[in-house]
Design an enzyme around this catalytic site. Structure first.
Site, short mmCIF file in Angstrom:
data_model
loop_
_atom_site.label_atom_id
_atom_site.label_comp_id
_atom_site.label_asym_id
_atom_site.label_seq_id
_atom_site.Cartn_x
_atom_site.Cartn_y
_atom_site.Cartn_z
N PHE A 149 0.86 -1.18 0.00
CA PHE A 149 0.00 0.00 0.00
C PHE A 149 0.90 1.23 0.00
O PHE A 149 1.59 1.51 0.98
CB PHE A 149 -0.93 0.06 1.21
CG PHE A 149 -1.82 1.28 1.17
CD1 PHE A 149 -2.98 1.28 0.41
CD2 PHE A 149 -1.47 2.43 1.85
CE1 PHE A 149 -3.77 2.42 0.33
CE2 PHE A 149 -2.25 3.57 1.79
CZ PHE A 149 -3.42 3.57 1.03
N ASP A 234 9.50 2.96 1.78
CA ASP A 234 8.30 3.72 2.14
C ASP A 234 8.10 3.58 3.64
O ASP A 234 7.55 2.60 4.13
CB ASP A 234 7.10 3.18 1.37
CG ASP A 234 5.81 3.92 1.68
OD1 ASP A 234 5.76 4.66 2.69
OD2 ASP A 234 4.83 3.77 0.93
N LYS A 263 2.80 11.27 6.97
CA LYS A 263 1.97 11.05 8.15
C LYS A 263 2.52 11.73 9.40
O LYS A 263 2.29 12.91 9.61
CB LYS A 263 1.73 9.57 8.36
CG LYS A 263 0.90 8.96 7.23
CD LYS A 263 0.29 7.65 7.57
CE LYS A 263 -0.45 7.02 6.38
NZ LYS A 263 -1.62 7.77 5.93
#
Length: 408
Positions: A149, A234, A263
Site C-alpha cells: 500500500f 516507504d 503522516k
C-alpha cells in the site's frame, strides 16, 4: 438540518446523515463522530471517551494536541503560512537541514501527502535511471511487492494487488513488476538491466502489519548494491518512531537510498511529506521538473521541523519499544483463544482473528462499544497503532477489551 447540531443522543446519527448525504462514500467509518482529542484519547459528540488505537494510521504518533507541536504551529500561523516555492522562506532551510541529518541523507524534497511523496520517489528513480544509470528512455522498470500500500493515485494503484483499489481505474501505468513480499529469490529474478528501483514498505501496514522474514531488508540492500538499483523505503507509516526505532529499516541496520516519509512528519496537525536521499540521486530534479504549490510552505516546514526536534531526543523511539513489549505480553496469551496470530513491532500490531469467531470488522465494532477505536485491515486482521503517548494502563484496557471479546 442546521449547521449547529447539539450534543444529544441523536447527534451521532445527525452528523452521520449529513456526512453521508454530502460527502462521497470512499470510506466506511465506524459509527462514531469525534469532536475532541487529547493525548491518546478522543471524545465523541455525545461526550463518550475512546482510546484511539489507530492514531490516524500513524499520523498521530505524538498524540492529539501535542503541546510542543501546537505551540510551534500557533506561532507560525501568526507569522506566515504560504509563499509557494517561487520564493524562499525562513522555515524550509532549517527543516530540510535537520530532517536530512535525522535520515543521514544530504537532501530532502518536501511534498504534502504520502502519495505525493511516493509519486516523487517514482519520478526521481526513473529520471535517475535515465540520466545516471543509463537506462534507455521509456524502458525503466520498478519492482514493488505484492500486498503493498503506497497510496491511491492512478500510477500507484497500477501496481496494487488490492482489487478494491484497482477495479475500474484502468488503463494502468506501465513500468512496474510485482514479487511476493519477503521473497528475495523472486526479487532477484525480477531485476534486470532496466530496473531502476525496488520499492517496498519495511513493514506492510495496510496489509496487516506484515513483518518480513529476518534478513530480508539486508538482502534487498545487498541486491540493490550489486545491480546498481535504488532501494526506496516507504516509511510513511512505519517511520518516525512507530516501530521502536526512528525507521523500521533500522531494525536490520539497513540504510535505503531513499526514505519516503509522511503522516507523523506533520504531527497530526498538517499534511507534510518528503523524500530524503543523497545528492547523486536527488540532484536529477531541476527547476520546473517537479514541484508543489504547498510543498515546503512555512507552516508545514515549521511543524515538520518541530517533529524532527522531538525525534532527536529518542524518547518516543524508546516509548514505542517499551510499550510494544507490554502490548505483546498482553495479547500473545490470547493466541489460540480466538486470535490466530499476533504480530508486534514497536507499538504497531496486526492481530489475525479466528474466522470461526468473527471478522476483523466485527471486532472493531465490538471494541468501539468498549471505548476502543481500531481498524480492520483485510478481512480477518485488526491493526493497532496507539499514539506513542499512551500509557501501560491504556494498553491494559485494550488487552482487556480483546480478552472480553474472545471470552477470556
Amino acid at each position: 438540518m442546521t449547521d449547529q447540531i447539539t450534543r444529544s443522543q441523536n447527534a451521532t446519527a445527525a452528523h452521520i446523515e449529513l456526512t453521508e448525504g454530502y460527502a462521497a462514500h470512499n470510506y466506511h467509518p465506524l459509527r462514531v463522530v469525534l469532536t475532541e482529542g487529547q493525548g491518546a484519547w478522543v471524545s465523541d459528540v455525545e461526550g463518550r471517551r475512546y482510546l484511539d488505537c489507530l492514531a490516524g494510521y500513524s499520523a498521530l504518533n505524538f498524540g492529539h494536541g501535542h503541546p510542543q507541536l501546537l505551540k510551534r504551529a500557533h506561532e507560525q500561523l501568526d507569522r506566515l503560512t504560504l509563499t509557494s516555492r517561487a520564493f524562499y522562506n525562513d522555515q524550509l532551510g532549517p527543516f530540510a537541514r535537520d530532517l536530512a541529518a535525522l535520515t543521514g541523507k544530504e537532501m530532502i524534497l518536501p511534498m504534502n501527502s504520502g502519495a505525493e511523496a511516493v509519486e516523487t520517489a517514482i519520478k526521481v528513480a526513473r529520471k535517475w535511471g535515465y540520466l545516471v544509470k543509463g537506462v534507455h528512455e521509456e524502458r525503466a522498470n520498478i519492482v514493488a511487492m505484492e500486498g503493498n500500500f503506497h497510496g491511491r493515485t492512478t500510477t500507484i494503484v497500477s501496481f496494487s494487488t488490492d482489487s478494491v483499489a484497482t477495479q475500474h481505474y484502468a488503463p494502468y501505468t506501465p513500468g512496474f513488476r510485482l514479487v511476493p513480499y519477503g521473497d528475495i529469490e523472486a526479487l532477484r529474478a525480477a531485476v534486470d538491466e532496466d530496473t531502476v528501483a525496488v520499492l517496498l514498505e519495511p513493514i506492510q501496514g495496510e496489509g496487516g502489519v506484515i513483518i518480513p522474514p529476518d534478513g530480508f531488508l539486508h538482502d534487498v540492500r545487498t541486491l540493490c548494491n550489486s545491480e546498481n538499483v535504488l532501494m526506496l523505503a516507504d516509511e510513511i507509516q512505519s517511520g518516525l518512531a512507530r516501530t521502536g526505532r526512528t525507521f523500521a529499516c533500522d531494525h536490520e541496520d539497513v540504510v535505503p537510498d531513499m526514505y519516503i516519509l509522511g503522516k507523523a512528519l506533520g504531527g497530526g496537525l498538517y499534511p507534510v511529506s518528503a523524500v530524503a536521499a543523497n545528492g547523486d540521486v536527488l540532484e536529477v530534479i531541476t527547476p520546473g521538473s517537479h514541484g508543489s504549490t504547498f510543498g515546503g510552505n512555512p507552516l508545514a516546514a515549521a511543524i515538520g521541523h518541530e517533529v524532527v526536534r522531538i525525534l532527536q531526543t529518542g524518547e518516543y523511539q524508546s516509548r514505542a519499544e517499551k510499550l510494544g513489549a507490554h502490548l505483546a505480553a498482553g495479547l500473545e496469551p490470547l493466541v489460540g483463544q480466538g486470535l490466530d496470530e499476533v504480530r508486534v513491532r514497536g507499538l504497531w500490531a496486526g492481530i489475525d482473528i479466528d474466522p470461526e469467531l468473527a471478522t476483523g470488522r466485527d471486532v472493531t465494532e465490538s471494541l468501539l462499544d468498549q471505548g476502543i477505536l481500531a481498524k480492520e485491515a483485510h478481512g480477518q486482521t485488526v491493526r493497532l497503532a496507539p499514539p506513542l503517548v499512551a500509557t501501560e494502563e491504556d494498553l491494559d484496557l485494550l488487552v482487556s477489551a480483546f480478552a472480553t471479546f474472545v471470552g477470556r
